[in-house]
Design a protein around this motif. Structure first.
Motif, PDB file in Angstrom:
ATOM      1  N   VAL A 180       0.946   6.600  -6.917  1.00 41.85           N
ATOM      2  CA  VAL A 180      -0.183   7.424  -7.355  1.00 41.85           C
ATOM      3  C   VAL A 180       0.164   8.910  -7.232  1.00 41.85           C
ATOM      4  O   VAL A 180      -0.144   9.712  -8.121  1.00 41.85           O
ATOM      5  CB  VAL A 180      -1.440   7.075  -6.536  1.00 41.85           C
ATOM      6  N   THR A 181       0.822   9.280  -6.141  1.00 42.45           N
ATOM      7  CA  THR A 181       1.263  10.677  -5.976  1.00 42.45           C
ATOM      8  C   THR A 181       2.199  11.084  -7.102  1.00 42.45           C
ATOM      9  O   THR A 181       2.106  12.187  -7.650  1.00 42.45           O
ATOM     10  CB  THR A 181       1.960  10.855  -4.617  1.00 42.45           C
ATOM     11  N   GLU A 202       0.831  -1.210   0.000  1.00 43.54           N
ATOM     12  CA  GLU A 202       0.000   0.000   0.000  1.00 43.54           C
ATOM     13  C   GLU A 202       0.862   1.256   0.000  1.00 43.54           C
ATOM     14  O   GLU A 202       0.534   2.246  -0.670  1.00 43.54           O
ATOM     15  CB  GLU A 202      -0.940  -0.001   1.203  1.00 43.54           C
ATOM     16  N   SER A 203       1.954   1.218   0.749  1.00 40.82           N
ATOM     17  CA  SER A 203       2.817   2.399   0.807  1.00 40.82           C
ATOM     18  C   SER A 203       3.402   2.715  -0.564  1.00 40.82           C
ATOM     19  O   SER A 203       3.508   3.890  -0.958  1.00 40.82           O
ATOM     20  CB  SER A 203       3.941   2.187   1.817  1.00 40.82           C
ATOM     21  N   ARG A 238       2.090   1.776  -3.584  1.00 38.67           N
ATOM     22  CA  ARG A 238       1.029   2.213  -4.486  1.00 38.67           C
ATOM     23  C   ARG A 238       0.596   3.651  -4.193  1.00 38.67           C
ATOM     24  O   ARG A 238       0.341   4.441  -5.113  1.00 38.67           O
ATOM     25  CB  ARG A 238      -0.167   1.265  -4.384  1.00 38.67           C
ATOM     26  N   THR A 239       0.543   4.006  -2.913  1.00 36.46           N
ATOM     27  CA  THR A 239       0.170   5.372  -2.540  1.00 36.46           C
ATOM     28  C   THR A 239       1.189   6.375  -3.088  1.00 36.46           C
ATOM     29  O   THR A 239       0.827   7.417  -3.656  1.00 36.46           O
ATOM     30  CB  THR A 239       0.079   5.496  -1.014  1.00 36.46           C
ATOM     31  N   LYS A 240       2.452   6.044  -2.926  1.00 38.30           N
ATOM     32  CA  LYS A 240       3.506   6.939  -3.401  1.00 38.30           C
ATOM     33  C   LYS A 240       3.547   6.983  -4.934  1.00 38.30           C
ATOM     34  O   LYS A 240       3.824   8.030  -5.532  1.00 38.30           O
ATOM     35  CB  LYS A 240       4.854   6.459  -2.835  1.00 38.30           C
ATOM     36  N   THR A 264      -6.323   6.983  -8.288  1.00 35.30           N
ATOM     37  CA  THR A 264      -6.427   6.572  -6.892  1.00 35.30           C
ATOM     38  C   THR A 264      -5.645   5.275  -6.723  1.00 35.30           C
ATOM     39  O   THR A 264      -5.264   4.628  -7.709  1.00 35.30           O
ATOM     40  CB  THR A 264      -7.890   6.342  -6.473  1.00 35.30           C
ATOM     41  N   ILE A 265      -5.434   4.864  -5.508  1.00 35.78           N
ATOM     42  CA  ILE A 265      -4.669   3.658  -5.233  1.00 35.78           C
ATOM     43  C   ILE A 265      -5.339   2.414  -5.840  1.00 35.78           C
ATOM     44  O   ILE A 265      -4.661   1.444  -6.203  1.00 35.78           O
ATOM     45  CB  ILE A 265      -4.452   3.489  -3.711  1.00 35.78           C
ATOM     46  N   ASP A 266      -6.644   2.445  -6.006  1.00 32.70           N
ATOM     47  CA  ASP A 266      -7.366   1.304  -6.578  1.00 32.70           C
ATOM     48  C   ASP A 266      -7.177   1.183  -8.084  1.00 32.70           C
ATOM     49  O   ASP A 266      -7.599   0.188  -8.682  1.00 32.70           O
ATOM     50  CB  ASP A 266      -8.857   1.404  -6.261  1.00 32.70           C
ATOM     51  N   GLU A 319       9.981   1.830  -4.331  1.00 30.90           N
ATOM     52  CA  GLU A 319       9.370   2.919  -3.573  1.00 30.90           C
ATOM     53  C   GLU A 319      10.396   4.003  -3.264  1.00 30.90           C
ATOM     54  O   GLU A 319      10.111   5.203  -3.393  1.00 30.90           O
ATOM     55  CB  GLU A 319       8.760   2.376  -2.280  1.00 30.90           C
TER      56      GLU A 319
END
Length: 396
Positions: free
Chosen positions: A77-78, A70-71, A73-75, A88-90, A278
């Motif tokens: 997406v940013t 998740e970390s 994918r979140t980064k 979005t992350i999805d 990441e």
């Protein structure tokens, strides 16, 4: 004796790697080889990516989420939303390289016997991915005379049938280095909406756009949200080919839910490699500015050198780090093997990728090669000299 599968029998060999045994034999004879066959950059991987793995403190090397950490994918997406993709992350599934992302995509949008239209020449493994997925490639030819630009939309429409599910492009292109214009991307967008198809864009070379031109992502085209699928990878961007981390990106929820089932079946992408990927997202723009400047210099040296060889025709790439050259020989498979087995200049030779393997149409591209300009400039100059002398000797 039990028989192998028909699918295995027709699985194509890699034009990039099939000459490796001949190269290994040449090295054992003491021949130095300049590897122009494979897109393995000699640029250093960002130090923070390597350090992140070294600094990892874990007692169990566990599975990640099937869609990726998740970390990460979140980064990620940013990172994408800096160029206004609105993700979005999805919308992201992390994959084991861009290769797995392409397999997930074909598995999610195609049934056995369905068709995908691809401008050729194209990344050779598209043939392999299609074979593995039971998908038929419908190639549409491009021409070296106009740098392998997008064919006319009417040519595409002639190939569209009730079995057509998608158009697949690589932008910028491998093996051609062609960078699609905004007009060409908008034409493709209108075409897939008209015929209710997917537009799959392999964008792993996105950062490598030259001559002041800008790359237009398939994710940045308004109205294409349900049609667009982007394939990406850290391999070329950060010179991290061995990490085997890529991703599949789409705003189409049904596509992503389907792809997740394939992701769950393979459990998860590599844990350590996600940690490195990441960390690589923190790479400063100065890194890319330097790398792009280096590749432009290499391209210019290579193209100028190739144009000076009698009988050689070469397209001028607008991105990535490849070019396709047409040689004055009948069969570059035989010529490439001969250079490894029977030719040397000052105890050196070169290894290239015969271009027929980058086509789906039988018999096309047999007098062409792909060259990856991933070596330092001095090596490229020497490699061009070797090629010129090899052609003289081969055609004598």
């Amino acid at each position: 004796m039990p028989a192998i599968s028909h699918k295995g029998a027709i699985m194509p060999s890699s034009p990039v790697r099939k000459l490796v045994p001949f190269a290994e034999a040449a090295k054992k004879r003491g021949i130095h080889i300049y590897p122009l066959n494979i897109g393995q950059p000699d640029i250093k991987t960002p130090s923070q990516a390597i350090q992140a793995v070294k600094d990892t403190d874990m007692e169990i090397l566990a599975y990640s989420h099937s869609a990726g950490n998740e970390s990460y994918r979140t980064k990620l997406v940013t990172h994408y939303n800096k160029i206004e993709m609105g993700l979005t992350i999805d919308d992201v599934i992390v994959s084991t390289g861009g290769s797995e992302a392409l397999l997930f995509t074909m598995g999610s949008i195609c049934d056995y016997g369905d068709e995908v239209i691809i401008p050729e020449p194209f990344y050779a493994n598209y043939n392999g991915f299609a074979t593995a997925s039971g998908v038929t490639v419908r190639p549409i030819p491009t021409k070296i005379e106009n740098n392998f630009a997008l064919p006319s939309i009417s040519d595409f429409e002639e190939l569209i049938s009730d079995k057509t599910k998608a158009i697949l492009i690589c932008n910028p292109g491998n093996p051609t280095g062609y960078l699609y214009t905004q007009e060409e991307m908008n034409q493709l967008a209108a075409l897939v909406k008209k015929h209710d198809l997917f537009l799959v864009a392999d964008e792993v070379y996105r950062e490598f756009a030259y001559d002041g031109r800008e790359h237009l992502s398939v994710m940045n085209i308004p109205g294409l949200e349900q049609h667009a699928i982007m394939i990406d990878s850290v391999s070329k961007r950060y010179s991290m080919c061995g990490a085997r981390i890529g991703c599949m990106v789409s705003k189409n929820k049904e596509v992503m839910a389907t792809a997740m089932k394939f992701a769950q079946a393979r459990l998860s992408p590599p844990t350590f490699a996600q940690i490195a990927a990441e960390a690589a997202l923190d790479t400063p723009q100065a890194y890319f500015n330097e790398v792009i400047g280096e590749y432009i210099e290499r391209r210019d040296i290579l193209i100028a050198g190739l144009k000076n060889i009698p009988g050689v025709e070469v397209a001028n790439p607008g991105g990535a780090f490849y070019c396709v050259a047409q040689l004055p020989v009948d069969d570059t498979d035989a010529f490439a093997q001969w250079m490894l087995e029977s030719f040397q200049l000052d105890n050196e030779t070169i290894m290239v990728a015969p271009a027929a393997g980058f086509y789906s149409t039988a018999g096309v591209g047999k007098n062409q090669i792909r060259i990856a300009y991933v070596l330092e400039k001095e090596s490229l100059i020497k490699a061009v000299q070797i090629l010129a002398e090899a052609l003289k000797a081969y055609n004598a």
